[in-house]
Write a protein that holds these residues in place. Sequence first.
Motif, PDB file in Angstrom:
ATOM      1  N   TYR A 160       0.861  -1.181   0.000  1.00 37.57           N
ATOM      2  CA  TYR A 160       0.000   0.000   0.000  1.00 37.57           C
ATOM      3  C   TYR A 160       0.900   1.234   0.000  1.00 37.57           C
ATOM      4  N   PRO A 161       0.351   2.411  -0.305  1.00 40.98           N
ATOM      5  CA  PRO A 161       1.191   3.606  -0.398  1.00 40.98           C
ATOM      6  C   PRO A 161       1.958   3.882   0.898  1.00 40.98           C
ATOM      7  N   LEU A 162       3.235   4.165   0.758  1.00 38.02           N
ATOM      8  CA  LEU A 162       4.059   4.533   1.909  1.00 38.02           C
ATOM      9  C   LEU A 162       3.447   5.722   2.641  1.00 38.02           C
ATOM     10  N   ALA A 163       2.759   6.588   1.922  1.00 36.20           N
ATOM     11  CA  ALA A 163       2.124   7.763   2.529  1.00 36.20           C
ATOM     12  C   ALA A 163       1.126   7.385   3.615  1.00 36.20           C
ATOM     13  N   SER A 164       0.523   6.183   3.527  1.00 34.24           N
ATOM     14  CA  SER A 164      -0.435   5.767   4.562  1.00 34.24           C
ATOM     15  C   SER A 164       0.242   5.670   5.917  1.00 34.24           C
ATOM     16  N   LEU A 165       1.432   5.104   5.947  1.00 34.26           N
ATOM     17  CA  LEU A 165       2.175   5.014   7.203  1.00 34.26           C
ATOM     18  C   LEU A 165       2.682   6.379   7.641  1.00 34.26           C
ATOM     19  N   ILE A 166       3.173   7.158   6.696  1.00 30.20           N
ATOM     20  CA  ILE A 166       3.715   8.476   7.045  1.00 30.20           C
ATOM     21  C   ILE A 166       2.647   9.356   7.684  1.00 30.20           C
ATOM     22  N   ARG A 167       1.464   9.350   7.115  1.00 35.16           N
ATOM     23  CA  ARG A 167       0.388  10.169   7.689  1.00 35.16           C
ATOM     24  C   ARG A 167       0.028   9.688   9.098  1.00 35.16           C
ATOM     25  N   LYS A 168       0.087   8.389   9.315  1.00 35.63           N
ATOM     26  CA  LYS A 168      -0.284   7.830  10.617  1.00 35.63           C
ATOM     27  C   LYS A 168       0.636   8.319  11.727  1.00 35.63           C
ATOM     28  N   VAL A 169       1.935   8.481  11.416  1.00 39.99           N
ATOM     29  CA  VAL A 169       2.880   8.877  12.463  1.00 39.99           C
ATOM     30  C   VAL A 169       3.046  10.389  12.557  1.00 39.99           C
ATOM     31  N   GLU A 170       2.410  11.138  11.696  1.00 45.59           N
ATOM     32  CA  GLU A 170       2.314  12.596  11.775  1.00 45.59           C
ATOM     33  C   GLU A 170       3.677  13.295  11.821  1.00 45.59           C
ATOM     34  N   PRO A 171       4.358  13.387  10.679  1.00 47.39           N
ATOM     35  CA  PRO A 171       5.638  14.114  10.642  1.00 47.39           C
ATOM     36  C   PRO A 171       5.453  15.578  11.042  1.00 47.39           C
ATOM     37  N   THR A 172       6.455  16.125  11.692  1.00 49.34           N
ATOM     38  CA  THR A 172       6.423  17.537  12.050  1.00 49.34           C
ATOM     39  C   THR A 172       6.852  18.377  10.842  1.00 49.34           C
ATOM     40  N   GLY A 173       6.737  19.679  10.980  1.00 50.86           N
ATOM     41  CA  GLY A 173       7.157  20.567   9.908  1.00 50.86           C
ATOM     42  C   GLY A 173       8.648  20.529   9.647  1.00 50.86           C
ATOM     43  N   ASP A 174       9.423  19.975  10.566  1.00 53.49           N
ATOM     44  CA  ASP A 174      10.876  19.873  10.397  1.00 53.49           C
ATOM     45  C   ASP A 174      11.308  18.617   9.645  1.00 53.49           C
ATOM     46  N   ALA A 175      10.379  17.724   9.362  1.00 57.08           N
ATOM     47  CA  ALA A 175      10.710  16.478   8.672  1.00 57.08           C
ATOM     48  C   ALA A 175      10.868  16.746   7.180  1.00 57.08           C
ATOM     49  N   LYS A 176      12.084  16.681   6.691  1.00 59.38           N
ATOM     50  CA  LYS A 176      12.375  16.942   5.276  1.00 59.38           C
ATOM     51  C   LYS A 176      12.759  15.669   4.511  1.00 59.38           C
ATOM     52  N   ARG A 254      13.297   6.670  10.008  1.00 54.94           N
ATOM     53  CA  ARG A 254      13.636   7.873  10.766  1.00 54.94           C
ATOM     54  C   ARG A 254      13.381   9.110   9.906  1.00 54.94           C
ATOM     55  N   PHE A 255      12.691  10.077  10.478  1.00 53.85           N
ATOM     56  CA  PHE A 255      12.381  11.331   9.802  1.00 53.85           C
ATOM     57  C   PHE A 255      13.392  12.381  10.260  1.00 53.85           C
ATOM     58  N   THR A 256      14.024  13.063   9.304  1.00 52.16           N
ATOM     59  CA  THR A 256      15.141  13.943   9.636  1.00 52.16           C
ATOM     60  C   THR A 256      14.980  15.327   9.011  1.00 52.16           C
ATOM     61  N   ARG A 257      15.688  16.285   9.602  1.00 45.07           N
ATOM     62  CA  ARG A 257      15.751  17.634   9.037  1.00 45.07           C
ATOM     63  C   ARG A 257      16.784  17.700   7.915  1.00 45.07           C
ATOM     64  N   GLU A 258      17.908  17.004   8.118  1.00 45.60           N
ATOM     65  CA  GLU A 258      19.022  17.063   7.174  1.00 45.60           C
ATOM     66  C   GLU A 258      19.028  15.831   6.267  1.00 45.60           C
ATOM     67  N   GLN A 259      19.560  15.995   5.071  1.00 43.94           N
ATOM     68  CA  GLN A 259      19.661  14.882   4.134  1.00 43.94           C
ATOM     69  C   GLN A 259      20.586  13.806   4.695  1.00 43.94           C
ATOM     70  N   PRO A 260      20.104  12.576   4.844  1.00 43.03           N
ATOM     71  CA  PRO A 260      20.961  11.510   5.379  1.00 43.03           C
ATOM     72  C   PRO A 260      22.076  11.142   4.396  1.00 43.03           C
ATOM     73  N   LEU A 261      23.158  10.629   4.950  1.00 40.82           N
ATOM     74  CA  LEU A 261      24.231  10.080   4.135  1.00 40.82           C
ATOM     75  C   LEU A 261      23.902   8.611   3.903  1.00 40.82           C
ATOM     76  N   THR A 262      23.433   8.286   2.709  1.00 37.72           N
ATOM     77  CA  THR A 262      22.997   6.927   2.421  1.00 37.72           C
ATOM     78  C   THR A 262      24.201   6.030   2.106  1.00 37.72           C
ATOM     79  N   SER A 263      23.963   4.715   2.140  1.00 35.50           N
ATOM     80  CA  SER A 263      25.075   3.764   2.109  1.00 35.50           C
ATOM     81  C   SER A 263      25.932   3.865   0.860  1.00 35.50           C
ATOM     82  N   TRP A 264      25.331   3.866  -0.331  1.00 35.73           N
ATOM     83  CA  TRP A 264      26.142   3.891  -1.540  1.00 35.73           C
ATOM     84  C   TRP A 264      26.759   5.257  -1.784  1.00 35.73           C
TER      85      TRP A 264
END
Length: 329
Positions: A160-176, A254-264
């Motif tokens: 199902y859409p990932l947005a369904s879970l995201i809306r459920k946990v209610e990201p703050t305005g700082d979640a980029k 994890r919802f973050t303000r800054e762009q994460p450093l991804t593995s690759w």
Amino acid sequence: MAKVRIPAVPASQITPEEVWRERRSWLKRSGLAAAGLGLMGLGAGRAVAAPAAGGAEPAEADKLWNAARNPDFDLSDALTSERDVTTYNNYYEFGTGKADPARHGGELKTEPWTVSVEGEVARPGTFDLDDLLRLAPLEERVYRLRCVEAWSMVIPWLGYPLASLIRKVEPTGDAKFVEFTTVMQPEAMPGLRSRIIDWPYVEALRMDEAMHPLSLLVFGVYGKPLPSANGAPLRVAIPWKYGFKSGKSIVKIRFTREQPLTSWMKVAPQEYGFYANVNPDVPHPRWSQATERRIGAGVFAPREKTLPFNGYAEQVASLYQGMDLRRDF
């Protein structure tokens, strides 16, 4: 668009035994989740569904994995065979060979399974697989998968859409950004002994990418629970990006303000950018991305022309308006 019929072939005949047995185990367990599918929210109580007489899987489980195909995401492309989808994979925790994930994946322990949601959200917490299965009805979507190695597949995911879970946990305005972390089970994952990647494997999306209707939280493939080789018990599928962007066997979001450093990016930033949008005009430093080899098409089949955004430009190109997609690759 033309419909593609999924052949009704027993999984035990086309996949390795350890994968098949893993699916049967989860089918039995997942019957309890289906009973409340779409009716309860995260953290609601559960009732265990008793197996049918003679050891058959519960009828509820059959309903859960026999989800209807969403015609809005159907394709005219022929499906890649279930055997290829479940035995030809990149999942370096199990080894670097394409057959290694299916060969070693049967040792992965997927029960119990929990996913922690952290960071910039109003409702953080730890949720088990049954919580997540109840969050929204599953549907089947046929998506193209394009690997950065210039091969491709066409896969019927269940999720199902990932947005369904995201809306459920209610990201703050700082979640980029949204970051996904893959499980580490050294006893089941021989590839963790290598130093190819600084484990655990981490991928991430910009918030608007994660909320896009195409971004899918995936629990199954070909009408069955995901095998370990494909990221059991849950993963994401982001079809307009190269396959390495779609994190597997997720244990933390994890919802973050800054762009994460991804593995690759951490391993080779000159080769693997944060966005990793499929772009035939931007070659990998060591090979062209203009064409691709469709897995299962045969050794003499001509290569396919790679499409911008993997054929999903109409839906997603607006996300990157004004960006230099050669620089932000």
